[in-house]
Design an enzyme around this catalytic site. Structure first.
Site, PDB file in Angstrom:
ATOM      1  N   GLU A  91       2.756   8.217   1.278  1.00 59.67           N
ATOM      2  CA  GLU A  91       2.549   7.992   2.031  1.00 59.67           C
ATOM      3  C   GLU A  91       4.009   6.632   2.720  1.00 59.67           C
ATOM      4  O   GLU A  91       4.246   6.265   1.799  1.00 59.67           O
ATOM      5  CB  GLU A  91       1.379   7.335   2.777  1.00 59.67           C
ATOM      6  CG  GLU A  91       0.843   6.082   1.930  1.00 59.67           C
ATOM      7  CD  GLU A  91      -0.941   4.956   2.253  1.00 59.67           C
ATOM      8  OE1 GLU A  91      -1.333   5.958   2.042  1.00 59.67           O
ATOM      9  OE2 GLU A  91      -0.149   3.940   2.581  1.00 59.67           O
ATOM     10  N   CYS A 109       9.501   1.353   4.938  1.00 54.80           N
ATOM     11  CA  CYS A 109       8.723   0.751   3.347  1.00 54.80           C
ATOM     12  C   CYS A 109       8.002   2.816   2.620  1.00 54.80           C
ATOM     13  O   CYS A 109       7.551   3.285   2.895  1.00 54.80           O
ATOM     14  CB  CYS A 109       7.329   0.399   3.317  1.00 54.80           C
ATOM     15  SG  CYS A 109       6.902  -0.073   1.886  1.00 54.80           S
ATOM     16  N   CYS A 116       0.275   5.575  -9.277  1.00 58.85           N
ATOM     17  CA  CYS A 116       1.625   4.865 -10.125  1.00 58.85           C
ATOM     18  C   CYS A 116       0.826   4.314 -11.230  1.00 58.85           C
ATOM     19  O   CYS A 116      -0.865   4.339 -11.564  1.00 58.85           O
ATOM     20  CB  CYS A 116       1.407   2.527  -8.985  1.00 58.85           C
ATOM     21  SG  CYS A 116       1.946   2.443  -9.724  1.00 58.85           S
ATOM     22  N   CYS A 120      -2.231  -1.783 -11.232  1.00 64.29           N
ATOM     23  CA  CYS A 120      -3.579  -3.459 -10.840  1.00 64.29           C
ATOM     24  C   CYS A 120      -4.420  -3.001  -9.745  1.00 64.29           C
ATOM     25  O   CYS A 120      -4.873  -2.389  -8.963  1.00 64.29           O
ATOM     26  CB  CYS A 120      -2.042  -4.287  -9.737  1.00 64.29           C
ATOM     27  SG  CYS A 120       0.195  -3.448 -10.654  1.00 64.29           S
ATOM     28  N   CYS A 123      -4.717  -3.159  -6.488  1.00 60.23           N
ATOM     29  CA  CYS A 123      -3.155  -2.267  -5.185  1.00 60.23           C
ATOM     30  C   CYS A 123      -4.479  -1.147  -5.264  1.00 60.23           C
ATOM     31  O   CYS A 123      -4.867  -0.932  -6.014  1.00 60.23           O
ATOM     32  CB  CYS A 123      -2.006  -2.132  -6.478  1.00 60.23           C
ATOM     33  SG  CYS A 123      -1.389  -0.724  -5.588  1.00 60.23           S
ATOM     34  N   GLY A 171       4.105   3.499  -5.923  1.00 60.70           N
ATOM     35  CA  GLY A 171       4.727   4.343  -7.296  1.00 60.70           C
ATOM     36  C   GLY A 171       5.400   2.643  -7.536  1.00 60.70           C
ATOM     37  O   GLY A 171       5.513   1.445  -6.460  1.00 60.70           O
ATOM     38  N   GLU A 172       5.125   2.901  -9.105  1.00 61.77           N
ATOM     39  CA  GLU A 172       7.108   1.173  -9.968  1.00 61.77           C
ATOM     40  C   GLU A 172       8.272   2.470  -9.513  1.00 61.77           C
ATOM     41  O   GLU A 172       8.209   3.233 -10.462  1.00 61.77           O
ATOM     42  CB  GLU A 172       6.079   0.912 -10.561  1.00 61.77           C
ATOM     43  CG  GLU A 172       7.333   0.095 -11.932  1.00 61.77           C
ATOM     44  CD  GLU A 172       7.303  -1.110 -10.830  1.00 61.77           C
ATOM     45  OE1 GLU A 172       6.731  -1.687 -10.530  1.00 61.77           O
ATOM     46  OE2 GLU A 172       8.669  -0.628 -10.962  1.00 61.77           O
ATOM     47  N   SER A 203      11.053  -2.987  -5.360  1.00 67.53           N
ATOM     48  CA  SER A 203      10.027  -4.194  -5.522  1.00 67.53           C
ATOM     49  C   SER A 203       9.373  -3.826  -6.936  1.00 67.53           C
ATOM     50  O   SER A 203       9.295  -2.783  -7.329  1.00 67.53           O
ATOM     51  CB  SER A 203       8.660  -4.507  -4.831  1.00 67.53           C
ATOM     52  OG  SER A 203       7.766  -4.980  -4.730  1.00 67.53           O
ATOM     53  N   SER A 226       6.927  -8.291  -8.873  1.00 69.29           N
ATOM     54  CA  SER A 226       5.708  -8.608  -7.839  1.00 69.29           C
ATOM     55  C   SER A 226       4.479  -9.636  -8.978  1.00 69.29           C
ATOM     56  O   SER A 226       4.729  -8.863  -9.642  1.00 69.29           O
ATOM     57  CB  SER A 226       4.258  -7.303  -7.010  1.00 69.29           C
ATOM     58  OG  SER A 226       5.637  -6.390  -6.783  1.00 69.29           O
ATOM     59  N   LEU A 227       4.808 -11.317  -8.441  1.00 69.53           N
ATOM     60  CA  LEU A 227       4.845 -11.934  -9.773  1.00 69.53           C
ATOM     61  C   LEU A 227       3.120 -12.389 -10.324  1.00 69.53           C
ATOM     62  O   LEU A 227       2.880 -12.247 -10.946  1.00 69.53           O
ATOM     63  CB  LEU A 227       4.895 -13.207  -9.561  1.00 69.53           C
ATOM     64  CG  LEU A 227       5.344 -14.255 -11.083  1.00 69.53           C
ATOM     65  CD1 LEU A 227       6.356 -13.262 -11.735  1.00 69.53           C
ATOM     66  CD2 LEU A 227       6.073 -15.750 -10.001  1.00 69.53           C
ATOM     67  N   HIS A 228       2.090 -12.648  -9.063  1.00 70.93           N
ATOM     68  CA  HIS A 228       0.508 -12.704  -8.611  1.00 70.93           C
ATOM     69  C   HIS A 228       0.199 -13.588  -9.328  1.00 70.93           C
ATOM     70  O   HIS A 228      -0.918 -14.447  -8.987  1.00 70.93           O
ATOM     71  CB  HIS A 228       0.223 -11.006  -8.290  1.00 70.93           C
ATOM     72  CG  HIS A 228       0.643 -10.747  -8.115  1.00 70.93           C
ATOM     73  ND1 HIS A 228       1.637 -10.663  -6.375  1.00 70.93           N
ATOM     74  CD2 HIS A 228       1.038  -9.467  -7.832  1.00 70.93           C
ATOM     75  CE1 HIS A 228       2.359  -9.723  -6.091  1.00 70.93           C
ATOM     76  NE2 HIS A 228       2.273  -8.280  -6.577  1.00 70.93           N
ATOM     77  N   ASN A 302      -4.120  -8.159   1.148  1.00 71.79           N
ATOM     78  CA  ASN A 302      -4.964  -7.107   2.020  1.00 71.79           C
ATOM     79  C   ASN A 302      -6.424  -7.560   0.694  1.00 71.79           C
ATOM     80  O   ASN A 302      -6.417  -7.266   0.194  1.00 71.79           O
ATOM     81  CB  ASN A 302      -4.652  -5.994   1.987  1.00 71.79           C
ATOM     82  CG  ASN A 302      -3.673  -5.631   3.179  1.00 71.79           C
ATOM     83  OD1 ASN A 302      -3.531  -5.952   3.467  1.00 71.79           O
ATOM     84  ND2 ASN A 302      -2.590  -4.752   2.211  1.00 71.79           N
ATOM     85  N   CYS A 345       0.636  -0.109   1.206  1.00 68.89           N
ATOM     86  CA  CYS A 345       0.488   1.549   0.394  1.00 68.89           C
ATOM     87  C   CYS A 345      -0.219   1.623  -0.279  1.00 68.89           C
ATOM     88  O   CYS A 345      -1.188   1.761  -1.467  1.00 68.89           O
ATOM     89  CB  CYS A 345       2.068   1.881  -0.098  1.00 68.89           C
ATOM     90  SG  CYS A 345       3.024   1.869   1.039  1.00 68.89           S
TER      91      CYS A 345
HETATM   92  N1  SAH Z   1       4.582  -1.208  -7.679  1.00 66.04           N
HETATM   93  C1  SAH Z   1       5.812  -2.286  -7.257  1.00 66.04           C
HETATM   94  C2  SAH Z   1       5.823  -1.783  -5.610  1.00 66.04           C
HETATM   95  C3  SAH Z   1       4.853  -1.436  -5.173  1.00 66.04           C
HETATM   96  S1  SAH Z   1       3.241  -2.278  -4.153  1.00 66.04           S
HETATM   97  C4  SAH Z   1       5.665  -3.409  -6.827  1.00 66.04           C
HETATM   98  O1  SAH Z   1       4.336  -3.812  -7.500  1.00 66.04           O
HETATM   99  O2  SAH Z   1       6.056  -3.746  -6.965  1.00 66.04           O
HETATM  100  C5  SAH Z   1       4.194  -3.409  -3.515  1.00 66.04           C
HETATM  101  C6  SAH Z   1       3.959  -4.781  -3.111  1.00 66.04           C
HETATM  102  O3  SAH Z   1       2.182  -4.758  -2.920  1.00 66.04           O
HETATM  103  C7  SAH Z   1       3.350  -5.354  -4.503  1.00 66.04           C
HETATM  104  O4  SAH Z   1       4.397  -6.572  -3.921  1.00 66.04           O
HETATM  105  C8  SAH Z   1       2.161  -5.473  -4.700  1.00 66.04           C
HETATM  106  O5  SAH Z   1       1.749  -6.430  -5.628  1.00 66.04           O
HETATM  107  C9  SAH Z   1       1.783  -5.204  -2.840  1.00 66.04           C
HETATM  108  N2  SAH Z   1       0.590  -5.238  -3.369  1.00 66.04           N
HETATM  109  C10 SAH Z   1      -0.354  -3.896  -3.349  1.00 66.04           C
HETATM  110  N3  SAH Z   1      -1.968  -4.034  -3.561  1.00 66.04           N
HETATM  111  C11 SAH Z   1      -1.924  -5.208  -2.393  1.00 66.04           C
HETATM  112  C12 SAH Z   1      -2.706  -5.881  -2.086  1.00 66.04           C
HETATM  113  N4  SAH Z   1      -4.311  -5.721  -1.515  1.00 66.04           N
HETATM  114  N5  SAH Z   1      -2.611  -7.078  -1.469  1.00 66.04           N
HETATM  115  C13 SAH Z   1      -1.816  -7.548  -1.059  1.00 66.04           C
HETATM  116  N6  SAH Z   1      -0.084  -6.863  -1.783  1.00 66.04           N
HETATM  117  C14 SAH Z   1      -0.466  -5.853  -2.717  1.00 66.04           C
HETATM  118 FE1  SF4 Z   2       1.498   0.280  -9.110  1.00 63.36          FE
HETATM  119 FE2  SF4 Z   2       3.042  -1.929  -7.593  1.00 63.36          FE
HETATM  120 FE3  SF4 Z   2       0.122  -0.716  -6.805  1.00 63.36          FE
HETATM  121 FE4  SF4 Z   2       0.965  -2.294  -9.178  1.00 63.36          FE
HETATM  122  S1  SF4 Z   2       0.861  -2.949  -7.147  1.00 63.36           S
HETATM  123  S2  SF4 Z   2      -0.189  -0.443  -9.513  1.00 63.36           S
HETATM  124  S3  SF4 Z   2       2.655  -1.547  -9.817  1.00 63.36           S
HETATM  125  S4  SF4 Z   2       1.744   0.383  -6.791  1.00 63.36           S
END
Ligand code: SAH
Ligand code: SF4
Length: 358
Positions: A91, A109, A116, A120, A123, A171-172, A203, A226-228, A302, A345
């Site tokens: 998507e 985007c 992926c 995580c 996600c 994806g990463e 990202s 993407s630190l978190h 989200n 996504c």
């Molecule tokens: N894999 C890469 C890029 C795609 S994810 C990465 O992780 O950076 C894109 C962004 O969406 C990342 O910052 C990810 O942590 C965030 N993301 C994924 N699921 C999310 C959610 N449920 N709420 C907020 N951010 C989310």
């Molecule tokens: Fe992959 Fe990024 Fe989703 Fe983590 S947040 S599972 S690295 S797409």
């Protein structure tokens, strides 16, 4: 299977043209049709001789992606699920922003993998597992598809085009480095799509070798991490690749990236209720990033299928932001776009996969 034209580099297209006994300048014409005029068929390319068009059509296809499903959010975000040649799906989202001059800006985007490998737990994509890398053409075509739509929609109006590309879809990106980089070079090339590198952002979940490689590239694209989380124990859970590349390697790699490129690094920090949103965690984040020229994007998460990872309440998000600002960390609060259409996504695809398996 015939090759897809967007899988070829500028040099490969030149070589192909020469191998078909055509003058080399035809390569530039062909590239112009694919990347500037955004042609949808070989027939449109009327200034190319018919014989050449036929020869090239035998060698290569113009399109890779088939739109399968489309949703549009109230905020103007459009999300499309695309079918790939092998039947898999990805998507892509187009986000619309209103700029200070009243005009609209568009950010696409883009996905770089089917599923992926990082996994995580918050996600939707991470929960789908990993299927395969996208090819350069599959990455590029997501951009061309929306560029074409904007071009078609804006007939007679000025300036409806793609302004930014973020590699923040499924994806990463840095786990598919070569294909990603080939796509970026073509999207940047004057012979290709011609978007400045500064208008593109990658990202990453924090693949340190990829960050180091990126620091040495000539094209300076933006980098978002993407630190978190600010401690390894929590980050190992939220972003499991942290076990391989812990914070003690990741943060110095970001400092080095800035030293090499002069480009400010962005940190994405999605706030989850009672997990990573306390005052002391805001202090720890400020400590971690002290002295690093960076920008923090706080994201109101989200909601996810995971009960323990739910969005922080609004007042806690604001307190977290204030705590960072008091410590001199520049940060903005980013509302997730397209909330009403499964914004994150992977969510749209997840819904489709669930329906298919029923
Ligand atoms: N894999 C890469 C890029 C795609 S994810 C990465 O992780 O950076 C894109 C962004 O969406 C990342 O910052 C990810 O942590 C965030 N993301 C994924 N699921 C999310 C959610 N449920 N709420 C907020 N951010 C989310
Ligand atoms: Fe992959 Fe990024 Fe989703 Fe983590 S947040 S599972 S690295 S797409």
């Amino acid at each position: 299977m015939p090759e897809f034209i967007t899988n070829l580099t500028v040099k490969q297209i030149k070589d192909l043209v020469v191998s078909l006994n055509e003058p080399a300048y035809r390569a530039k014409q062909l590239l112009g049709w694919v990347y500037r005029k955004l042609a949808v068929s070989w027939d449109e390319m009327t200034d190319l001789p018919l014989s050449f068009r036929q020869k090239i059509a035998d060698q290569a296809n113009l399109h890779i992606l088939t739109p399968i499903h489309e949703v549009k959010a109230k905020d103007g975000t459009v999300k499309i699920l695309f079918g790939l040649p092998d039947g898999k799906t990805v998507e892509t989202a187009l986000m619309k922003f209103k700029a200070v001059d009243g005009k609209h800006r568009y950010t696409v985007c883009v996905s770089t993998q089917v599923g992926c490998p990082i996994g995580c737990p918050f996600c939707a994509t991470g929960q789908q597992g990993f299927e395969r890398n996208l090819t350069p053409g599959e990455i590029i075509d997501q951009v061309l598809y929306f560029a074409r739509r904007l071009q078609d929609n804006s007939k007679g109006r000025e300036g409806e085009k793609i302004d930014n590309i973020v590699f923040m879809g499924m994806g990463e990106p840095l786990a598919n480095y070569d294909a990603l980089w080939q796509a970026i070079e073509m999207l940047n090339s004057k012979d290709g799509f011609g978007l400045s590198a500064r208008s593109m952002t990658i990202s990453t979940s924090g693949l340190v070798p990829g960050i180091k490689r990126l620091g040495g590239e000539k094209l300076q694209v933006g980098l978002a991490i993407s630190l978190h989380a600010t401690d390894d124990k929590l980050r190992n859970q939220l972003v499991p690749v942290n076990k391989k590349y812990p914070l003690a390697e990741l943060v110095p790699a970001c400092r080095e990236y800035f030293a090499q490129t002069g480009r400010r690094v962005s940190f994405e920090y999605a706030l989850f209720d009672g997990v990573n949103d306390s005052f002391s965690q805001a202090q720890a984040l400020a400590d971690l990033l002290q002295g690093l020229n960076c920008h923090v994007n706080l994201i109101s998460a989200n909601s996810t299928a995971n009960q323990t990872l739910q969005p922080s309440p609004g007042d806690r998000v604001l307190s977290f932001q204030q705590a960072l600002q008091t410590r001199g960390i520049t940060c903005t609060l980013r509302q997730s776009r397209g909330q009403d259409i499964d914004a994150g996504c992977g969510q749209l695809r997840s819904r489709f996969l669930t329906q298919k398996s029923r």
